[in-house]
Scaffold this active site. Structure first.
Site, short mmCIF file in Angstrom:
data_model
loop_
_atom_site.label_atom_id
_atom_site.label_comp_id
_atom_site.label_asym_id
_atom_site.label_seq_id
_atom_site.Cartn_x
_atom_site.Cartn_y
_atom_site.Cartn_z
N CYS A 115 25.29 -70.04 45.35
CA CYS A 115 24.06 -69.48 44.77
C CYS A 115 22.90 -70.48 44.77
O CYS A 115 21.74 -70.09 44.69
CB CYS A 115 24.31 -68.99 43.36
N HIS A 251 16.95 -68.38 40.45
CA HIS A 251 18.09 -67.63 40.99
C HIS A 251 18.38 -66.49 40.03
O HIS A 251 18.40 -66.68 38.80
CB HIS A 251 19.30 -68.56 41.12
N ASN A 281 22.71 -60.05 41.67
CA ASN A 281 22.80 -61.44 42.11
C ASN A 281 23.08 -61.45 43.61
O ASN A 281 24.18 -61.09 44.04
CB ASN A 281 23.91 -62.14 41.32
N1 ACO Z 1 32.26 -53.65 31.81
C1 ACO Z 1 32.75 -53.58 30.55
N2 ACO Z 1 33.35 -54.62 29.95
C2 ACO Z 1 33.48 -55.76 30.67
C3 ACO Z 1 32.98 -55.89 31.98
C4 ACO Z 1 32.35 -54.76 32.55
N3 ACO Z 1 31.83 -54.77 33.79
N4 ACO Z 1 33.24 -57.15 32.43
C5 ACO Z 1 33.86 -57.79 31.43
N5 ACO Z 1 34.02 -56.95 30.37
C6 ACO Z 1 34.62 -57.26 29.08
C7 ACO Z 1 35.61 -58.37 29.15
O1 ACO Z 1 36.88 -57.88 29.58
C8 ACO Z 1 35.63 -58.86 27.71
O2 ACO Z 1 36.44 -57.99 26.97
P1 ACO Z 1 37.39 -58.56 25.77
O3 ACO Z 1 36.42 -59.14 24.78
O4 ACO Z 1 38.08 -57.34 25.32
O5 ACO Z 1 38.27 -59.58 26.43
C9 ACO Z 1 34.19 -58.65 27.25
O6 ACO Z 1 33.61 -57.73 28.18
C10 ACO Z 1 33.36 -59.95 27.21
O7 ACO Z 1 33.54 -60.68 28.43
P2 ACO Z 1 32.73 -62.00 28.73
O8 ACO Z 1 33.09 -62.47 30.11
O9 ACO Z 1 32.91 -62.98 27.61
O10 ACO Z 1 31.23 -61.44 28.70
P3 ACO Z 1 29.86 -62.21 28.83
O11 ACO Z 1 28.97 -61.83 27.73
O12 ACO Z 1 30.06 -63.68 29.09
O13 ACO Z 1 29.23 -61.55 30.14
C11 ACO Z 1 28.92 -62.17 32.47
C12 ACO Z 1 29.89 -61.67 31.39
C13 ACO Z 1 27.83 -61.14 32.64
C14 ACO Z 1 29.69 -62.36 33.74
C15 ACO Z 1 28.26 -63.50 32.03
O14 ACO Z 1 29.26 -64.38 31.57
C16 ACO Z 1 27.49 -64.18 33.13
O15 ACO Z 1 26.49 -63.68 33.61
N6 ACO Z 1 27.92 -65.40 33.52
C17 ACO Z 1 27.22 -66.23 34.45
C18 ACO Z 1 27.35 -65.74 35.86
C19 ACO Z 1 26.62 -66.71 36.75
O16 ACO Z 1 25.56 -67.21 36.43
N7 ACO Z 1 27.19 -67.04 37.85
C20 ACO Z 1 26.62 -68.11 38.64
C21 ACO Z 1 26.03 -67.68 39.84
S1 ACO Z 1 27.12 -66.80 40.85
C22 ACO Z 1 27.52 -67.78 42.23
O17 ACO Z 1 27.34 -68.96 42.30
C23 ACO Z 1 28.26 -67.07 43.35
#
Ligand code: ACO
Length: 324
Positions: A115, A251, A281
């Protein structure tokens, strides 16, 4: 010796026609539009058609950047292509784009920083141009992440989209370029965090392409602090302050990250260019796609100071300040 600076001549972007909405994905995995929108800000993303490759997207974006610059492929002698989803293991997708554009001189190569690829590719091209080794570069970010997603994993498949963006960078004599050009660049990686975001396949390990795996909440924790530190390092290098920044073109991983970085830096919300709602993304393509959107609708104008930044797999992160 003549001192050179890299100046942006043109920007272009290309998104595949097919659009996948949150509602569409909710029919495939256990998720809702409300969850995706609240946690990420993403409402829809574009998906490449069957047979449409990363080089196809990259070539279209590159052609549009050349058109915006009033240049032709013959004017280009360097292509640096940031992609984590190449057409083939080799040759470099950049050489395929080079061929599709009809360029037969200079050099073209791929760069892998996931990314953060567009920031790393910009830094790489800038170094070649500043040394006077090449005259004009196409810096391309192009991805077909839809091909490496596990479409049964709701925690990752909702986040990504396909697309490409490109910038033409031109070497100009510092004395003639005025204040334009790349003012500061900061790059960092730390392989200790490689297991937070990776693809579980590759030629040398599994002999398969593999699927994207991410510990999203851990990546999130690293993102805001590391990006903010990088931006401050770029500003110090350029002898500029946060208040000097006209546009923040980050990004596009997650609206919450964009807003948190802007808040930590003290950047007004109105200076953020955000395309995450409609693009998702798109990895290395997201910054040039967002820049293209903001140039096309007249927000980013000649003379503005633009901040770009990214963090992704590696972890790899960085930032750059460009007076366009
Ligand atoms: N729909 C519904 N529920 C979901 C989904 C979904 N699509 N995905 C995860 N959940 C659930 C999980 O199972 C979890 O449930 P639980 O509490 O029962 O275990 C709950 O939602 C919370 O999950 P988290 O992963 O803690 O949620 P978070 O608030 O952190 O959001 C996200 C997840 C959106 C992925 C976030 O962490 C994020 O954006 N992270 C950064 C991503 C990023 O910047 N990546 C870098 C660039 S990518 C690259 O380099 C290729």
């Amino acid at each position: 010796m003549t001192e050179f600076v890299s100046v942006v001549r043109g920007v272009g972007g290309y998104l595949p026609e097919k659009v996948l909405t949150n509602e569409d994905i909710a029919k495939m995995v256990d998720t809702t539009d409300a969850w995706i929108t609240a946690r990420t800000g993403i409402r829809k993303r574009h998906i490449a058609a069957d047979g449409e490759t990363t080089s196809d997207l990259g070539t279209k974006a590159a052609q549009r950047a050349l058109d915006a610059a009033g240049l032709t492929p013959d004017d280009i002698d360097l292509i640096v292509m940031a992609t984590a989803t190449p057409d083939y293991t080799f040759p470099a997708t950049a050489t395929i784009v080079q061929h599709k554009l009809g360029i037969t001189r200079g050099a073209a190569f791929d760069l892998q920083a996931v990314c953060s690829g567009f920031v790393f590719a910009t830094a790489t091209a800038d170094n070649f141009l500043a040394r006077g080794q090449f005259e004009r570069a196409l810096v391309i970010g192009a991805e077909t992440f839809s091909r490496i997603l596990d479409w049964s994993d709701r925690s990752t498949c909702v986040l990504f989209g396909d697309g490409a963006g490109a910038v033409v960078l031109e070497r100009q004599e510092r004395a003639k370029a005025g204040d334009r050009g790349i003012k500061g660049i900061h790059l960092r990686t730390d392989g200790r965090y490689k297991d937070l975001l990776y693809v579980d396949g590759g030629p040398s390990t599994t002999q398969t392409v593999g699927h994207l795996r991410m510990v999203g909440n851990q990546v999130f924790k690293h993102a805001v602090g590391k990006i903010s530190e990088s931006v401050l390092a770029s500003l110090r290098q350029a002898n500029l302050a946060v208040n000097d920044i006209d546009w923040f073109v980050p990004h596009q991983a997650n609206q919450r990250i964009l807003s948190a970085v802007a808040e930590r830096l003290g950047l007004e919300e109105g200076k953020i260019v955000s395309t995450v709602a409609t693009h998702g993304n798109t990895s290395a393509a997201s910054i040039p796609l967002a820049l293209d959107a903001a140039v096309s609708d007249g927000r980013v104008k000649a003379g503005d100071l633009v901040l770009i930044e990214a963090i992704g797999g590696g972890l790899a992160w960085g930032s750059a300040l460009i007076r366009v």
